[in-house]
Design a protein around this motif. Structure first.
Motif, PDB file in Angstrom:
ATOM      1  N   ALA A 191       6.798  -2.801  11.736  1.00  0.00           N
ATOM      2  CA  ALA A 191       7.575  -3.627  10.789  1.00  0.00           C
ATOM      3  C   ALA A 191       6.975  -3.546   9.377  1.00  0.00           C
ATOM      4  N   LEU A 192       5.690  -3.138   9.273  1.00  0.00           N
ATOM      5  CA  LEU A 192       5.068  -3.020   7.945  1.00  0.00           C
ATOM      6  C   LEU A 192       5.420  -1.694   7.264  1.00  0.00           C
ATOM      7  N   LEU A 193       5.884  -0.715   8.082  1.00  0.00           N
ATOM      8  CA  LEU A 193       6.031   0.655   7.565  1.00  0.00           C
ATOM      9  C   LEU A 193       7.381   0.883   6.889  1.00  0.00           C
ATOM     10  N   HIS A 194       7.320   1.547   5.739  1.00  0.00           N
ATOM     11  CA  HIS A 194       8.534   1.907   4.992  1.00  0.00           C
ATOM     12  C   HIS A 194       8.341   3.325   4.477  1.00  0.00           C
ATOM     13  N   PHE A 195       9.423   3.913   4.000  1.00  0.00           N
ATOM     14  CA  PHE A 195       9.306   5.279   3.497  1.00  0.00           C
ATOM     15  C   PHE A 195      10.129   5.445   2.223  1.00  0.00           C
ATOM     16  N   VAL A 196       9.536   6.138   1.260  1.00  0.00           N
ATOM     17  CA  VAL A 196      10.294   6.490   0.047  1.00  0.00           C
ATOM     18  C   VAL A 196      10.208   7.999  -0.111  1.00  0.00           C
ATOM     19  N   ARG A 197      11.387   8.616  -0.169  1.00  0.00           N
ATOM     20  CA  ARG A 197      11.405  10.058  -0.367  1.00  0.00           C
ATOM     21  C   ARG A 197      11.269  10.333  -1.856  1.00  0.00           C
ATOM     22  N   MET A 198      10.259  11.071  -2.231  1.00  0.00           N
ATOM     23  CA  MET A 198      10.141  11.463  -3.643  1.00  0.00           C
ATOM     24  C   MET A 198       9.219  12.662  -3.797  1.00  0.00           C
ATOM     25  N   ASP A 199       9.462  13.378  -4.895  1.00  0.00           N
ATOM     26  CA  ASP A 199       8.561  14.459  -5.274  1.00  0.00           C
ATOM     27  C   ASP A 199       7.660  13.884  -6.364  1.00  0.00           C
ATOM     28  N   VAL A 200       6.379  13.792  -6.092  1.00  0.00           N
ATOM     29  CA  VAL A 200       5.494  13.089  -7.027  1.00  0.00           C
ATOM     30  C   VAL A 200       5.362  13.797  -8.371  1.00  0.00           C
ATOM     31  N   THR A 201       5.822  15.041  -8.442  1.00  0.00           N
ATOM     32  CA  THR A 201       5.732  15.746  -9.726  1.00  0.00           C
ATOM     33  C   THR A 201       6.946  15.428 -10.614  1.00  0.00           C
ATOM     34  N   GLN A 202       7.950  14.746 -10.066  1.00  0.00           N
ATOM     35  CA  GLN A 202       9.189  14.471 -10.815  1.00  0.00           C
ATOM     36  C   GLN A 202       9.218  13.032 -11.314  1.00  0.00           C
ATOM     37  N   ALA A 203       9.167  12.881 -12.632  1.00  0.00           N
ATOM     38  CA  ALA A 203       9.117  11.533 -13.227  1.00  0.00           C
ATOM     39  C   ALA A 203      10.271  10.667 -12.721  1.00  0.00           C
ATOM     40  N   LEU A 244       0.870  -1.185   0.000  1.00  0.00           N
ATOM     41  CA  LEU A 244       0.000   0.000   0.000  1.00  0.00           C
ATOM     42  C   LEU A 244       0.903   1.231   0.000  1.00  0.00           C
ATOM     43  N   VAL A 245       0.902   1.940  -1.110  1.00  0.00           N
ATOM     44  CA  VAL A 245       1.744   3.137  -1.211  1.00  0.00           C
ATOM     45  C   VAL A 245       0.899   4.344  -0.831  1.00  0.00           C
ATOM     46  N   LEU A 246       1.369   5.078   0.155  1.00  0.00           N
ATOM     47  CA  LEU A 246       0.593   6.205   0.664  1.00  0.00           C
ATOM     48  C   LEU A 246       1.262   7.510   0.216  1.00  0.00           C
ATOM     49  N   PHE A 247       0.840   8.013  -0.959  1.00  0.00           N
ATOM     50  CA  PHE A 247       1.366   9.311  -1.420  1.00  0.00           C
ATOM     51  C   PHE A 247       0.815  10.369  -0.462  1.00  0.00           C
ATOM     52  N   GLY A 248       1.693  11.172   0.126  1.00  0.00           N
ATOM     53  CA  GLY A 248       1.245  12.085   1.181  1.00  0.00           C
ATOM     54  C   GLY A 248       1.295  11.379   2.527  1.00  0.00           C
ATOM     55  N   PRO A 307      -1.968 -10.722   6.037  1.00  0.00           N
ATOM     56  CA  PRO A 307      -0.553 -10.780   6.433  1.00  0.00           C
ATOM     57  C   PRO A 307       0.344 -10.570   5.208  1.00  0.00           C
ATOM     58  N   GLY A 308       1.569 -10.208   5.491  1.00  0.00           N
ATOM     59  CA  GLY A 308       2.524 -10.083   4.382  1.00  0.00           C
ATOM     60  C   GLY A 308       2.344  -8.800   3.599  1.00  0.00           C
ATOM     61  N   GLY A 309       1.934  -7.739   4.272  1.00  0.00           N
ATOM     62  CA  GLY A 309       1.761  -6.474   3.568  1.00  0.00           C
ATOM     63  C   GLY A 309       2.846  -5.468   3.921  1.00  0.00           C
ATOM     64  N   ARG A 310       2.997  -4.470   3.031  1.00  0.00           N
ATOM     65  CA  ARG A 310       3.883  -3.344   3.352  1.00  0.00           C
ATOM     66  C   ARG A 310       3.076  -2.060   3.179  1.00  0.00           C
ATOM     67  N   ILE A 311       3.346  -1.086   4.050  1.00  0.00           N
ATOM     68  CA  ILE A 311       2.724   0.243   3.925  1.00  0.00           C
ATOM     69  C   ILE A 311       3.868   1.209   3.661  1.00  0.00           C
ATOM     70  N   ILE A 312       3.853   1.808   2.480  1.00  0.00           N
ATOM     71  CA  ILE A 312       5.010   2.611   2.067  1.00  0.00           C
ATOM     72  C   ILE A 312       4.609   4.083   2.007  1.00  0.00           C
ATOM     73  N   GLY A 313       5.059   4.859   2.980  1.00  0.00           N
ATOM     74  CA  GLY A 313       4.773   6.288   2.988  1.00  0.00           C
ATOM     75  C   GLY A 313       5.643   6.991   1.956  1.00  0.00           C
ATOM     76  N   VAL A 314       5.045   7.976   1.271  1.00  0.00           N
ATOM     77  CA  VAL A 314       5.784   8.748   0.262  1.00  0.00           C
ATOM     78  C   VAL A 314       5.585  10.229   0.547  1.00  0.00           C
ATOM     79  N   ALA A 315       6.661  10.970   0.586  1.00  0.00           N
ATOM     80  CA  ALA A 315       6.588  12.437   0.710  1.00  0.00           C
ATOM     81  C   ALA A 315       7.972  12.986   0.361  1.00  0.00           C
ATOM     82  N   ARG A 316       8.106  14.326   0.383  1.00  0.00           N
ATOM     83  CA  ARG A 316       9.404  14.906   0.011  1.00  0.00           C
ATOM     84  C   ARG A 316      10.361  14.993   1.187  1.00  0.00           C
ATOM     85  N   ASP A 317       9.865  14.759   2.388  1.00  0.00           N
ATOM     86  CA  ASP A 317      10.723  14.788   3.585  1.00  0.00           C
ATOM     87  C   ASP A 317      11.850  13.783   3.481  1.00  0.00           C
ATOM     88  N   ASP A 318      12.972  14.117   4.108  1.00  0.00           N
ATOM     89  CA  ASP A 318      14.111  13.198   4.059  1.00  0.00           C
ATOM     90  C   ASP A 318      14.033  12.248   5.257  1.00  0.00           C
TER      91      ASP A 318
END
Ligand code: NAP
Length: 489
Positions: A78-90, A5-9, A34-45
């Motif tokens: 343990a399910l939570l992960h983070f990807v730093r990205m700007d969603v406007t940048q391909a 589950l990718v959470l943009f914002g 079971p066996g899921g990941r929740i991936i937060g996405v934002a520009r924060d480092d």
């Protein structure tokens, strides 16, 4: 079933106030596959660990019963992960794509909880990065557009890259247990269906009242207003649930087809009905539960002399055989007398009175949505008071009585909340409680003449003191039909 589950914002207000607590509840109830990941996405480092710490700290602001214990949070984290990205940048999608492809989960949910202006570009970039496979589902938050044209533009872009069955448009009211119980009441019980029509029902009232003001969202609200924020989506969805014909089955499209027919049958506005059947208001200073509160124009983020409505009351009609002539009154606002969302169905009086009844007393079905969640059936009964009987010269006196069903008490407070229900439905691919694009467009088409009318209005919204039920014009509107709002009679 594995899912990502990718959470943009992923660091935003919605994410930590609603989505993470809902995901945690699903995890606590054992209903998150079971066996899921929740991936937060934002520009924060943030690293995975600092994101987990960020979410943990935010749980302190969540109501006590819904906060995780240390050991529970450690397992959830343990399910939570983070990807730093700007969603406007391909280019920023490459890392996310790499992360998702490495795992190749059976279901990938992209929850777009960023500013509404970014919705289409996120959808386009997801497609451009090769992330819209058959296992992909995209959740779009509200508001989807500002008017019909902007809503259609968003839908067009979304349709170019995703099929309708991949798109989950959230209206969290549909996830409320009370709204599902409305469907259960209507289509799981035979009792009310024969009564559910113009011959028996005098009027229907949908109230979504908040006692809060705009809180920290003044700037957002000032560009939105009550009509766009509450009527175009939540109130009209409730109206559909009340007014729709029984669907042929419980599949998403059967339900959505019937809701669409209701929206298409709403009587179009005329110059006269826009004047007589719509009331817009704006709160001025007042008091809520004895505490003085400022007026809307004094709230942070609100433009001076703002004309934005914080209250709307309107009278709608569904022009079809079942409902012709029955008024559906919708009312919503901020800083009203109570936090209270309910649907009131007022039945017609008996055709011939043989008993003595209090003036205005009728059978009434009340569907409480919040803060209570339940049903009330108002009946008339004889209380057995002999003195009254003699006073009324032997004619039996009836008094109002109430059958009360409290769903929280009956089913326990551990019931599945709206966001929890909806998130689980997305993960499991159930579209029943999500809004189809044609429904949304039809709802915008119906409210647009009101927006146009207000754009050209020479008079400002009617003021009402905070802590009241809105401008007196709302009571006058309903009184012209010979009715009154349910708290008035
Ligand atoms: P918010 O508090 O402003 O959060 C926005 C999130 O998006 C933050 O995580 C932000 O993090 C991220 N973001 C912004 N620009 C980005 C970019 N270019 N690239 C990557 N991430 C970006 O907003 P919100 O209140 O959570 O609302 C989010 C959405 O939900 C909105 O569409 C809103 O209308 C809708 N919604 C909110 C609520 C609510 O109760 N809050 C209720 C219903 C609907 P960074 O700035 O660090 O990137």
């Amino acid at each position: 079933m594995s899912f990502d589950l990718v959470l943009f914002g992923g660091t935003g207000d919605l994410a930590w106030r609603k989505l993470m607590p809902a995901l945690f509840q699903a995890f606590r109830h054992g209903s998150l596959p079971p066996g899921g990941r929740i991936i937060g996405v934002a520009r924060d480092d943030l690293s995975d660990d600092s994101y987990r710490a960020f979410i943990k700290a935010r749980f302190d602001e969540v109501e006590l019963a819904k906060r995780p214990r240390e050991e529970e949070f450690a397992r959830f984290a343990a399910l939570l992960h983070f990807v730093r990205m700007d969603v406007t940048q391909a280019g920023d999608y490459a890392r996310l794509a790499e992360m998702l492809k490495a795992r190749d989960a059976q279901t990938v949910v992209m929850y777009v909880a960023t500013a509404p202006g970014l919705f289409t570009s996120v959808c386009e970039q997801i497609a451009a990065a090769g992330l819209n496979g058959p296992q992909t589902r995209v959740v779009l938050e509200k508001p989807l557009g500002h008017d019909l044209a902007s809503n259609q533009a968003i839908n067009e872009t979304v349709r170019r890259v995703l099929s309708e069955k991949q798109v989950f448009r959230i209206d969290h009211y549909l996830g409320k247990p009370s709204v599902q119980n409305l469907f259960a009441l209507r289509f799981g019980n035979a009792l009310f269906e024969p009564l559910w029509r113009r011959e028996n029902i005098a009027n229907i009232q949908i109230t979504i009242a908040e006692d809060l003001g705009v809180e920290k969202r003044g700037a957002f609200y000032d560009h939105t207003g009550a009509l766009r924020d509450m009527v175009q989506n939540h109130a009209l969805q409730l109206l559909c649930a009340i007014g729709m014909e029984p669907p042929i089955n419980a599949h998403a499209d059967a339900i959505r087809d019937e809701k669409l027919k209701v929206l298409r049958a709403l009587k179009p506005w005329t110059a006269q009905t826009l004047q007589e059947h719509v009331v817009r208001g704006q709160y001025s200073a007042g008091s809520i539960q004895g505490v003085a509160v400022p007026g809307y124009q004094q709230e942070a983020g609100v433009a001076p002399n703002s004309q934005t409505e914080t209250f709307v009351a309107l009278r709608a009609e569904i022009a079809n055989w079942r409902w012709a002539g029955v008024p559906f009154y919708i009312r919503t606002g901020k800083r009203l007398a109570a936090r209270d969302a309910r649907i009131v169905i007022n039945f017609r009086p008996t055709p011939h009175a043989i008993f003595s009844t209090p003036a205005g007393a009728v059978n009434r079905l009340v569907i409480n949505l919040q803060p209570k969640d339940g049903l009330e059936l108002h009946l008339l009964a004889q209380g057995g008071d002999k003195r009254q009987a003699s006073r009324s010269q032997g004619v039996m006196q009836l008094a109002p009585v109430q059958l009360d069903l409290d769903f929280d008490k009956r089913f326990g407070s551990e019931r599945v909340g709206a966001y929890e229900r909806l998130l689980l439905d997305v993960i499991e691919g159930r579209l029943n409680l999500f809004v189809r694009s044609d429904e949304q467009e039809e709802a915008w088409r119906w409210v647009e003449p009101i927006l146009d009318d207000w754009r050209h209005a020479t008079h400002p919204p009617r003021p009402y003191a905070a802590g009241t039920w809105g401008p007196s014009a709302a009571s006058a509107m309903i009184a012209r039909d010979g009715f009154c709002w349910s708290e008035e009679c």
